[in-house]
Design an enzyme around this catalytic site. Structure first.
Site, PDB file in Angstrom:
ATOM      1  N   ASP A   9      16.824 -10.305 116.289  1.00 49.28           N
ATOM      2  CA  ASP A   9      15.975 -10.936 115.271  1.00 49.28           C
ATOM      3  C   ASP A   9      16.823 -11.393 114.086  1.00 49.28           C
ATOM      4  O   ASP A   9      16.587 -11.000 112.931  1.00 49.28           O
ATOM      5  CB  ASP A   9      14.878  -9.961 114.829  1.00 49.28           C
ATOM      6  CG  ASP A   9      13.929  -9.613 115.967  1.00 49.28           C
ATOM      7  OD1 ASP A   9      13.661 -10.491 116.815  1.00 49.28           O
ATOM      8  OD2 ASP A   9      13.466  -8.461 116.014  1.00 49.28           O
ATOM      9  N   ASP A  58      10.198 -12.794 123.459  1.00 48.41           N
ATOM     10  CA  ASP A  58       9.141 -11.939 122.899  1.00 48.41           C
ATOM     11  C   ASP A  58       8.233 -12.796 122.015  1.00 48.41           C
ATOM     12  O   ASP A  58       8.302 -12.741 120.797  1.00 48.41           O
ATOM     13  CB  ASP A  58       9.778 -10.808 122.084  1.00 48.41           C
ATOM     14  CG  ASP A  58       8.748  -9.822 121.563  1.00 48.41           C
ATOM     15  OD1 ASP A  58       7.546 -10.001 121.844  1.00 48.41           O
ATOM     16  OD2 ASP A  58       9.155  -8.862 120.873  1.00 48.41           O
ATOM     17  N   LYS A  60       4.898 -12.734 122.459  1.00 47.69           N
ATOM     18  CA  LYS A  60       3.585 -12.052 122.457  1.00 47.69           C
ATOM     19  C   LYS A  60       2.456 -13.064 122.655  1.00 47.69           C
ATOM     20  O   LYS A  60       1.525 -13.178 121.847  1.00 47.69           O
ATOM     21  CB  LYS A  60       3.385 -11.251 121.175  1.00 47.69           C
ATOM     22  CG  LYS A  60       4.424 -10.151 121.008  1.00 47.69           C
ATOM     23  CD  LYS A  60       4.161  -9.262 119.837  1.00 47.69           C
ATOM     24  CE  LYS A  60       5.271  -8.244 119.651  1.00 47.69           C
ATOM     25  NZ  LYS A  60       6.561  -8.838 119.230  1.00 47.69           N
ATOM     26  N   ASP A  63      -3.285 -16.367 124.090  1.00 42.70           N
ATOM     27  CA  ASP A  63      -4.189 -17.519 123.992  1.00 42.70           C
ATOM     28  C   ASP A  63      -5.052 -17.598 125.247  1.00 42.70           C
ATOM     29  O   ASP A  63      -5.026 -16.686 126.085  1.00 42.70           O
ATOM     30  CB  ASP A  63      -3.342 -18.799 123.798  1.00 42.70           C
ATOM     31  CG  ASP A  63      -4.045 -19.820 122.914  1.00 42.70           C
ATOM     32  OD1 ASP A  63      -5.234 -20.101 123.158  1.00 42.70           O
ATOM     33  OD2 ASP A  63      -3.407 -20.349 121.990  1.00 42.70           O
TER      34      ASP A  63
END
Ligand code: NUP
Length: 215
Positions: A9, A58, A60, A63
């Site tokens: 990250d 990642d 996530k 939808d």
């Protein structure tokens, strides 16, 4: 022995690539989330592929099935080898991610319960268990479960059998390798590696710690 997965990250592309390259000998996969993908673009997958490691996106994904499939297709076409999706949108949404993964010969992991303190608010009370069971029925490769709560991971293991469990929350979030390694297939570590003064040395010490465990 569980895999060691670096959560990269880092929002500066050059720094991210340097850390990935330095840590590569000690890790088994790299996880890229929104911070790096939004900063550097999806083409970061092509750059990180030079490490030779599997790349987990990642995002996530959460939808409707059609949109999930479109998102996952883009992720795999960019060169990622796995996608992480949310399970709370329902079985059909998860199945769409799994279908995309199968088309592209990739993997799909479903978040069953999150590792931060707020993760207890909505995932408790049987929801995480239901998501884990759905992940198995949908044909996912495994789930994401919290290293900050090894007792919960042990419960969720009962729902996923020998599917994989990848577990974030080790290090900065308070989870430890010792308490989680025997329960999971992958340990996800971010800040405790990439923010360390010597990320490669930190990665090496996490790799050694999980090697002392049996699984
Ligand atoms: O429940 C989750 N907890 C979590 O921390 C699900 C995740 N995907 N993550 C991710 O794991 C989080 O977004 C970050 O990329 C990584 C943990 O990083 P760190 O706390 O080790 O820095």
């Amino acid at each position: 022995m569980p895999d060691l997965i670096l959560a990269l990250d880092v929002t500066e592309k050059k720094k991210a690539l340097a850390i990935a390259e330095a840590c590569a000998p000690h890790i088994d996969a790299i996880k890229v989330g929104y911070p790096l993908a939004l900063a550097a673009g999806l083409s970061i997958a092509g750059d990180l592929k030079k490490t030779g490691l599997p790349l987990i996106a990642d995002f996530k994904v959460a939808d409707i099935p059609n949109t999930n499939q479109l998102i996952c297709d883009q992720v795999f076409l960019a060169g990622f080898s796995a996608i992480i999706c949310q399970g709370f949108c329902g079985m059909d949404s998860v199945k769409a991610c799994v279908a995309s993964a199968r088309t592209h010969h990739g993997e799909c992991y479903v978040v069953a319960e999150m590792s931060h303190p707020g993760g207890k608010e909505f995932f408790s009370g049987g929801i995480a268990e239901q998501i884990a069971a759905n992940a198995v029925i949908a044909g996912a490769d495994g789930i994401i479960a919290p290293a900050t709560r090894p007792d919960r991971v042990a419960v969720l293991r009962g729902f996923v059998g020998d599917k994989k469990i990848l577990s974030p929350g080790v290090g900065t979030q308070g989870g430890s390798v010792d308490s989680i390694a025997e329960l999971v297939d992958g340990i996800i570590v971010g800040r405790s590696i990439y923010d360390a003064p010597d990320p490669a040395a930190a990665a090496q010490s996490y790799a050694a710690a999980r090697r002392r465990q049996k699984r």
